[in-house]
Write a protein that holds these residues in place. Structure first.
Motif, PDB file in Angstrom:
ATOM      1  N   GLN A 405      36.622  12.084  12.342  1.00 17.13           N
ATOM      2  CA  GLN A 405      37.639  12.113  11.288  1.00 17.13           C
ATOM      3  C   GLN A 405      38.814  11.204  11.603  1.00 17.13           C
ATOM      4  N   MET A 406      38.900  10.705  12.835  1.00 16.53           N
ATOM      5  CA  MET A 406      39.990   9.799  13.176  1.00 16.53           C
ATOM      6  C   MET A 406      39.948   8.533  12.333  1.00 16.53           C
ATOM      7  N   ALA A 407      38.761   8.123  11.891  1.00 17.73           N
ATOM      8  CA  ALA A 407      38.651   6.945  11.041  1.00 17.73           C
ATOM      9  C   ALA A 407      39.405   7.131   9.735  1.00 17.73           C
ATOM     10  N   THR A 408      39.441   8.358   9.228  1.00 18.65           N
ATOM     11  CA  THR A 408      40.181   8.632   7.997  1.00 18.65           C
ATOM     12  C   THR A 408      41.666   8.381   8.189  1.00 18.65           C
ATOM     13  N   PHE A 409      42.186   8.673   9.377  1.00 19.12           N
ATOM     14  CA  PHE A 409      43.602   8.423   9.655  1.00 19.12           C
ATOM     15  C   PHE A 409      43.926   6.937   9.560  1.00 19.12           C
ATOM     16  N   PHE A 410      43.081   6.096  10.136  1.00 15.17           N
ATOM     17  CA  PHE A 410      43.334   4.651  10.090  1.00 15.17           C
ATOM     18  C   PHE A 410      43.129   4.100   8.684  1.00 15.17           C
ATOM     19  N   SER A 411      42.236   4.706   7.910  1.00 11.22           N
ATOM     20  CA  SER A 411      42.073   4.291   6.524  1.00 11.22           C
ATOM     21  C   SER A 411      43.338   4.595   5.725  1.00 11.22           C
ATOM     22  N   CYS A 412      43.890   5.793   5.902  1.00 16.99           N
ATOM     23  CA  CYS A 412      45.135   6.151   5.208  1.00 16.99           C
ATOM     24  C   CYS A 412      46.288   5.257   5.654  1.00 16.99           C
ATOM     25  N   LEU A 413      46.328   4.948   6.941  1.00 12.95           N
ATOM     26  CA  LEU A 413      47.397   4.097   7.463  1.00 12.95           C
ATOM     27  C   LEU A 413      47.340   2.700   6.863  1.00 12.95           C
ATOM     28  N   PHE A 414      46.136   2.167   6.691  1.00 12.44           N
ATOM     29  CA  PHE A 414      45.980   0.837   6.114  1.00 12.44           C
ATOM     30  C   PHE A 414      46.407   0.826   4.640  1.00 12.44           C
ATOM     31  N   VAL A 415      45.953   1.810   3.873  1.00 13.91           N
ATOM     32  CA  VAL A 415      46.325   1.864   2.457  1.00 13.91           C
ATOM     33  C   VAL A 415      47.825   2.103   2.307  1.00 13.91           C
ATOM     34  N   LEU A 416      48.411   2.920   3.191  1.00 13.29           N
ATOM     35  CA  LEU A 416      49.849   3.171   3.135  1.00 13.29           C
ATOM     36  C   LEU A 416      50.646   1.902   3.380  1.00 13.29           C
ATOM     37  N   SER A 417      50.212   1.093   4.330  1.00 15.31           N
ATOM     38  CA  SER A 417      50.920  -0.163   4.611  1.00 15.31           C
ATOM     39  C   SER A 417      50.853  -1.102   3.418  1.00 15.31           C
ATOM     40  N   VAL A 418      49.731  -1.118   2.723  1.00 21.01           N
ATOM     41  CA  VAL A 418      49.610  -1.978   1.536  1.00 21.01           C
ATOM     42  C   VAL A 418      50.537  -1.489   0.427  1.00 21.01           C
ATOM     43  N   SER A 419      50.576  -0.176   0.214  1.00 18.37           N
ATOM     44  CA  SER A 419      51.428   0.352  -0.851  1.00 18.37           C
ATOM     45  C   SER A 419      52.906   0.194  -0.530  1.00 18.37           C
TER      46      SER A 419
END
Length: 611
Positions: A405-419
């Motif tokens: 599930q750690m991959a989900t954290f990095f996915s959220c972090l990437f989308v957050l940086s874009v937004s």
């Protein structure tokens, strides 16, 4: 070693003398006189179950213990916390050395897909583009703490976005793009699209939470794979039709087919070549490539003003403000919430269970219901719409090497940086590109139409379920189509139990198996015995069918040589025939011998063995 005898010759199975004596003494001691049911009950002390709600009280106590038992001791409370928050179990034992790199790469790969899909599906759900990015961040981040699936990629999903858009169009006031449109009385008093969406998210979360409390995850078993496939394919048709306006809004068909053609060609032709040359499982995100290229092109050529190309326009940056969803709107969208909740749970559990079985880890279906419900309830305080597992994103994450599930954290972090920092660069993104992304994402659903011939050959009933789900969804509506499909699937289940198949069974040669005589030729019958199988439980609605099936089986068996061979013996000499009992268990044969040799109608032969 003796050769096995053929069915046409008498067969006797050798039994050791000690084993025979033991078996004979056992049945001699256990044998009882014939008696009816009343005599049997009186002799052996049959007792009726006590009335007065004892069983109900026991079940109620068992259910209630699930909720108060965690607070009876410290160890139980600790177990309760670890079950409620699975992250407390897997995070301390996380393999930082071996899994971190794979989770970072897989998480960013999934995050790259989340951006164009989030923006596109936000338009489909009748929300602002930034809402799609928020939906890919906050609810997904909450799932990390409660979810037990290591590979599930939550976020936007085409079918759920479509169902959300239908509810928003019905309940909210949406300003028309047409400048000449008139404002009807009372339109301004209607809630905004985001208010309806947040209320819908809250309703979905409450429905899923109640499903978790009452352990109703078993209800998803009634949504078969064929039903889900037909429903999603029918919903894909609705999504496809809804995109015609934006996809063909420009003058000339060629200009609009370009982005979609780029994405489709990249996915189907370029990606396999790149994977083979670079020996990498990470696919090229052609959706993001199309977004970047067309955004730059429109910005440089000013096509939105010169050629009247419709674009996304302003995308706010920064974090959204927390807001309470309006509880008064929940009853109005409750039917939509129930439909969405059922679809989300069914798709999520089916895909998550498949991946858990493939990669050999435990998935708690009950905890997944709580995870989905808490994800939705928490997400309702942000500007979001209902989330679901993404089929394509999840499989891309698996191919990219996602471990936990750690991959989900990095996915959220990437989308957050874009937004936060790059959202303003997407303001010139053409709407037709978002429609092309949605249409291309529907390919895997629409391609399931090609599975119908094989499904028809495999099971005609399952094929009918698929077609009813598809046509009901296409011709009626999404929510109503789901209800019709579930009703029809349950109706076919009733029909299968009311009119089941029946079989005459025989022993397959050189095995201990009994199979249908219509499907196997090398079988051996036990003379004088008809083995009948009825493929359904015997209930009140199929009793008449059972009687007719028994009569048909008897008539069919009566014409067989095995039946007629019994009556070829002398009428006055009722000796039981043991010919053809090849490879029958010794215990069964000795039981037959003892039973029939001592019965007055079946006297033993002079040699002491049955003839």
């Amino acid at each position: 070693m003796d050769e096995p005898a053929t069915p046409s010759t008498p067969t006797m199975i050798r039994v050791e003398e000690e084993e025979y004596d033991l078996l004979r003494s056992f049945y001699a001691e256990k044998r009882r006189a014939p008696m009816n049911q009343v005599e049997f009950d009186e002799k052996y002390g049959y007792q009726k179950r006590q009335k007065g709600g004892g069983k109900l009280k026991k079940q109620s106590t068992k259910v209630a213990s699930r909720y108060y038992e965690p607070f009876t001791s410290c160890s139980n409370f600790k177990t309760f916390l670890f079950n409620l928050f699975p992250i407390l179990g897997w995070l301390p034992s996380y393999n930082w050395k071996n899994d971190l790199t794979a989770d970072i790469v897989g998480g960013i790969t999934v995050g790259v897909l989340q951006i164009p899909q989030g923006i596109a599906y936000a338009i489909l759900s009748r929300q602002e583009p930034i809402v799609g990015l928020y939906t890919s961040i906050f609810p997904v981040f909450i799932y990390i703490f409660f979810g037990t699936s290591k590979h599930a990629s939550l976020g936007t999903f085409a079918v759920v976005a479509l169902m959300t858009g239908l509810a928003v169009e019905r309940e909210a006031y949406i300003p028309s793009d047409n400048l000449n449109s008139t404002l009807l009385p009372g339109d301004q008093e209607l809630p905004s699209p985001i208010e309806v969406s947040c209320a819908l998210v809250l309703g979905v979360g409450l429905v899923q939470f109640m499903m978790g409390v009452f352990r109703l995850q078993f209800l998803t078993t009634y949504l078969s794979d064929q039903l889900i496939a037909g429903f999603t394919t029918g919903s894909a048709v609705h999504v496809l039709v809804s995109q015609f306006k934006e996809l063909f809004g420009m003058r000339g068909l060629v200009k609009h087919s370009g982005p979609g053609y780029l994405i489709r060609c990249g996915k189907e032709f370029v990606n396999p070549v790149v994977k083979r040359k670079l020996k990498s499982n990470i696919p090229i995100p052609w959706e993001l490539v199309a977004v970047i290229l067309t955004t730059i092109f429109v910005a440089l050529t000013n096509a939105n003003e010169v050629y009247n190309v419709k674009i996304v326009n302003k995308i706010p940056t920064g974090l959204p403000e927390l807001s309470l969803p309006q509880p008064s709107l929940v009853p109005r969208v409750l039917p939509d919430a129930i439909s969405i909740a059922v679809v989300v749970v069914a798709v999520h559990l089916s895909l998550s269970k498949m991946l858990a079985k493939k990669y050999q880890y435990d998935l708690d279906a009950g905890q997944e219901l709580y995870a989905l419900s808490l994800t939705a309830i928490g997400g309702s305080f942000f500007p979001t719409f209902p989330t679901s597992i993404g089929l394509g994103r999840t499989m891309v994450g698996v191919e990219s090497g996602v471990k936990t599930q750690m991959a989900t954290f990095f996915s959220c972090l990437f989308v957050l940086s874009v937004s936060l920092y790059f959202g303003r660069f997407l303001e010139t993104l053409p709407m037709c590109v978002l429609s092309a992304i949605i249409v291309v994402a529907l390919k895997s659903m629409l391609w399931k139409l090609g599975d119908l011939p094989g499904l028809w050959r495999l099971s005609k009933i399952d094929c009918c379920i698929w077609m009813v789900a598809f046509f009901a969804t296409v011709l009626v509506d999404v929510s109503e189509g789901l209800i019709i499909a579930i009703s029809f699937a349950l109706f076919t289940t009733i029909l299968r139990e009311q009119y089941p198949k029946w079989h005459l069974l025989a022993n397959v040669k050189d095995t201990d198996e009994f199979r249908d005589t219509q499907h196997y030729q090398e079988v051996i019958f036990i003379k004088g015995i008809c083995i009948f199988r009825f493929d359904a439980p015997l209930l009140f609605h199929n009793i008449e069918c059972f009687k007719k099936c028994v009569e048909k089986a008897y008539e069919s068996w009566k014409g067989s040589p095995e039946f007629n061979s019994v009556y070829q013996e002398k009428p006055k000499d009722h000796r039981f025939i043991f010919e053809g009992m090849h490879r029958i268990a010794p215990v069964s044969q000795q039981v037959f011998q003892n039973s029939f040799s001592e019965h007055p109608k079946f006297p033993a032969s002079s040699s002491g063995s049955p003839s």
